[in-house]
Design an enzyme around this catalytic site. Structure first.
Site, mmCIF file in Angstrom:
data_model
loop_
_atom_site.group_PDB
_atom_site.id
_atom_site.type_symbol
_atom_site.label_atom_id
_atom_site.label_comp_id
_atom_site.label_asym_id
_atom_site.label_seq_id
_atom_site.Cartn_x
_atom_site.Cartn_y
_atom_site.Cartn_z
ATOM 1 N N GLY A 173 17.921 -5.757 17.951
ATOM 2 C CA GLY A 173 17.243 -7.236 16.398
ATOM 3 C C GLY A 173 17.514 -8.223 17.721
ATOM 4 O O GLY A 173 18.204 -8.554 19.400
ATOM 5 N N HIS A 200 -3.949 -17.874 10.952
ATOM 6 C CA HIS A 200 -5.501 -18.048 11.333
ATOM 7 C C HIS A 200 -5.814 -18.104 12.397
ATOM 8 O O HIS A 200 -4.926 -19.575 12.986
ATOM 9 C CB HIS A 200 -7.408 -18.063 10.941
ATOM 10 C CG HIS A 200 -6.704 -19.865 10.773
ATOM 11 N ND1 HIS A 200 -7.441 -20.703 11.538
ATOM 12 C CD2 HIS A 200 -6.069 -20.271 9.666
ATOM 13 C CE1 HIS A 200 -6.651 -21.498 11.198
ATOM 14 N NE2 HIS A 200 -6.488 -21.292 9.288
ATOM 15 N N HIS A 251 10.504 -13.149 18.201
ATOM 16 C CA HIS A 251 11.076 -12.481 16.459
ATOM 17 C C HIS A 251 10.697 -13.527 15.985
ATOM 18 O O HIS A 251 11.483 -14.686 15.375
ATOM 19 C CB HIS A 251 12.205 -12.486 16.899
ATOM 20 C CG HIS A 251 13.132 -11.572 15.136
ATOM 21 N ND1 HIS A 251 14.183 -11.269 14.836
ATOM 22 C CD2 HIS A 251 12.058 -11.752 14.421
ATOM 23 C CE1 HIS A 251 14.487 -10.849 13.549
ATOM 24 N NE2 HIS A 251 13.191 -10.501 13.081
HETATM 25 C C1 LIG Z 1 15.997 -9.160 9.121
HETATM 26 C C2 LIG Z 1 17.038 -10.139 9.369
HETATM 27 O O1 LIG Z 1 18.536 -9.951 8.522
HETATM 28 S S1 LIG Z 1 16.298 -10.859 10.138
HETATM 29 C C3 LIG Z 1 17.259 -12.148 10.873
HETATM 30 C C4 LIG Z 1 17.182 -13.365 9.682
HETATM 31 N N1 LIG Z 1 17.937 -14.409 10.023
HETATM 32 C C5 LIG Z 1 17.877 -15.867 9.754
HETATM 33 O O2 LIG Z 1 16.534 -16.066 10.465
HETATM 34 C C6 LIG Z 1 19.054 -16.109 10.476
HETATM 35 C C7 LIG Z 1 18.973 -16.945 12.144
HETATM 36 N N2 LIG Z 1 19.944 -17.723 12.696
HETATM 37 C C8 LIG Z 1 20.438 -18.868 12.229
HETATM 38 O O3 LIG Z 1 19.118 -18.988 11.892
HETATM 39 C C9 LIG Z 1 21.088 -20.244 12.549
HETATM 40 O O4 LIG Z 1 21.662 -21.090 12.496
HETATM 41 C C10 LIG Z 1 21.386 -20.342 14.591
HETATM 42 C C11 LIG Z 1 20.465 -19.282 14.955
HETATM 43 C C12 LIG Z 1 19.639 -20.965 14.617
HETATM 44 C C13 LIG Z 1 22.111 -21.232 14.676
HETATM 45 O O5 LIG Z 1 23.256 -20.338 14.558
HETATM 46 P P1 LIG Z 1 24.272 -20.521 15.451
HETATM 47 O O6 LIG Z 1 24.156 -20.989 16.582
HETATM 48 O O7 LIG Z 1 25.738 -19.948 15.182
HETATM 49 O O8 LIG Z 1 24.493 -22.041 14.542
HETATM 50 P P2 LIG Z 1 26.418 -21.896 13.042
HETATM 51 O O9 LIG Z 1 25.312 -21.452 12.304
HETATM 52 O O10 LIG Z 1 27.171 -22.688 13.895
HETATM 53 O O11 LIG Z 1 25.583 -23.985 13.110
HETATM 54 C C14 LIG Z 1 25.657 -24.923 14.064
HETATM 55 C C15 LIG Z 1 25.510 -25.772 12.738
HETATM 56 O O12 LIG Z 1 24.392 -26.157 12.391
HETATM 57 C C16 LIG Z 1 23.843 -25.656 10.663
HETATM 58 N N3 LIG Z 1 22.854 -24.066 10.871
HETATM 59 C C17 LIG Z 1 22.559 -23.943 11.688
HETATM 60 N N4 LIG Z 1 21.625 -23.400 10.418
HETATM 61 C C18 LIG Z 1 20.538 -24.072 10.342
HETATM 62 C C19 LIG Z 1 19.823 -23.315 8.858
HETATM 63 N N5 LIG Z 1 19.066 -22.683 8.735
HETATM 64 N N6 LIG Z 1 19.558 -25.135 8.071
HETATM 65 C C20 LIG Z 1 21.080 -26.180 8.443
HETATM 66 N N7 LIG Z 1 21.286 -25.749 8.939
HETATM 67 C C21 LIG Z 1 21.946 -25.638 9.756
HETATM 68 C C22 LIG Z 1 25.264 -25.375 10.717
HETATM 69 O O13 LIG Z 1 25.721 -25.968 9.531
HETATM 70 C C23 LIG Z 1 26.598 -25.831 11.266
HETATM 71 O O14 LIG Z 1 26.263 -27.274 11.551
HETATM 72 P P3 LIG Z 1 27.467 -27.938 11.566
HETATM 73 O O15 LIG Z 1 28.147 -27.963 12.822
HETATM 74 O O16 LIG Z 1 27.745 -29.484 10.922
HETATM 75 O O17 LIG Z 1 28.941 -26.774 10.789
#
Ligand SMILES: CC(=O)SCCNC(=O)CCNC(=O)[C@H](O)C(C)(C)COP(=O)(O)OP(=O)(O)OC[C@H]1O[C@@H](n2cnc3c(N)ncnc32)[C@H](O)[C@@H]1OP(=O)(O)O
Length: 216
Positions: free
Chosen positions: A75, A145, A154
């Site tokens: 992943g 489109h 990804h």
């Molecule tokens: C089939 C599958 O499973 S595919 C995978 C699907 N998974 C996803 O789409 C989730 C992917 N991960 C994300 O989107 C993560 O938020 C990332 C990678 C962008 C950032 O992750 P990290 O760097 O670990 O950040 P972390 O989770 O510690 O969050 C940092 C801050 O942003 C905030 N934050 C993180 N993600 C979000 C979000 N999506 N929306 C709003 N706030 C968010 C957190 O609450 C945190 O705030 P704080 O500092 O005030 O506590």
């Protein structure tokens, strides 16, 4: 008459959660026989959906004798480095890196998909979309489109990339993120899950939330 055509053997490189989803897509596509998986040293010998982890990436030259094709099933969220390293290794060894498309996805005949890219169940890839090599278009993602997505991107589950957007290389678009039509997202960007993007992003951006206001 019985169908005697031999299916090509495919090696799944990666043995975690994404590999589980990839195996299901490969099985449904029905084009390849899965030889087994490649994983971390501690994963060797374990079974994933009934397929054995046969070795680590050190064993790829040996396994190449038994499987002509390989799919990267590691992943990618914050970094593409492991996927890129595996891709280089597979290409150097002469593996073929097929496009794998779920029969439960819709891919327009007017779309182009790069080598090593997987399109998972329920994804919709509309007309004139172009996707680079080694991309993951995850379950139920929507690419509308004329969208262009670079290599090693990804597009996660249920993310929507609307018409004519251009996404650079090595990007992650999180689950259920929505990208407004016509936007440009620079390479090496990460867009968090559930984000709503209404303005362009420069290269190497990390974006969380909604940029609704014109003053953002
Ligand atoms: C089939 C599958 O499973 S595919 C995978 C699907 N998974 C996803 O789409 C989730 C992917 N991960 C994300 O989107 C993560 O938020 C990332 C990678 C962008 C950032 O992750 P990290 O760097 O670990 O950040 P972390 O989770 O510690 O969050 C940092 C801050 O942003 C905030 N934050 C993180 N993600 C979000 C979000 N999506 N929306 C709003 N706030 C968010 C957190 O609450 C945190 O705030 P704080 O500092 O005030 O506590």
């Amino acid at each position: 008459m019985a169908d005697t055509k031999r299916k090509q053997k495919l090696l799944i490189v990666g043995a975690g959660g994404h590999a589980v989803s990839c195996i299901d897509v490969v099985e449904q596509q029905g084009v390849y026989d899965i030889l087994g998986l490649v994983g971390l040293p501690e994963e060797v010998g374990k079974k994933v959906l009934g397929y054995e982890v046969l070795g680590t990436d050190q064993d790829l030259p040996y396994l190449n004798q038994y499987a002509e094709a390989a799919l990267i099933a590691v992943g990618q969220i914050k970094t593409i480095a492991p996927r890129r390293e595996i891709a280089i290794q597979l290409l150097e060894l002469g593996f073929t890196v097929p496009v794998v498309v779920s029969p439960h996805a819709y891919v327009s005949e007017h779309a182009q998909l790069g080598a090593g890219t997987i399109v998972m169940h329920g994804a919709i890839i509309n007309a004139n979309v172009r996707i680079g090599n080694f991309a993951i278009i995850n379950s139920k993602a929507l690419l509308e489109h004329d969208v262009q997505v670079g290599e090693f991107c990804h597009v996660s589950t249920m993310a929507s990339i609307n018409g004519s957007c251009r996404v650079g290389d090595n990007c992650f678009i999180g689950s259920q993120a929505c990208i407004q039509d016509g936007l440009i997202i620079g390479s090496n960007s990460v867009i968090a899950s559930n984000s709503l993007l209404r303005k362009n992003l420069s290269e190497g951006s990390s974006f969380v939330g909604h940029n609704n206001s014109k003053n953002d």
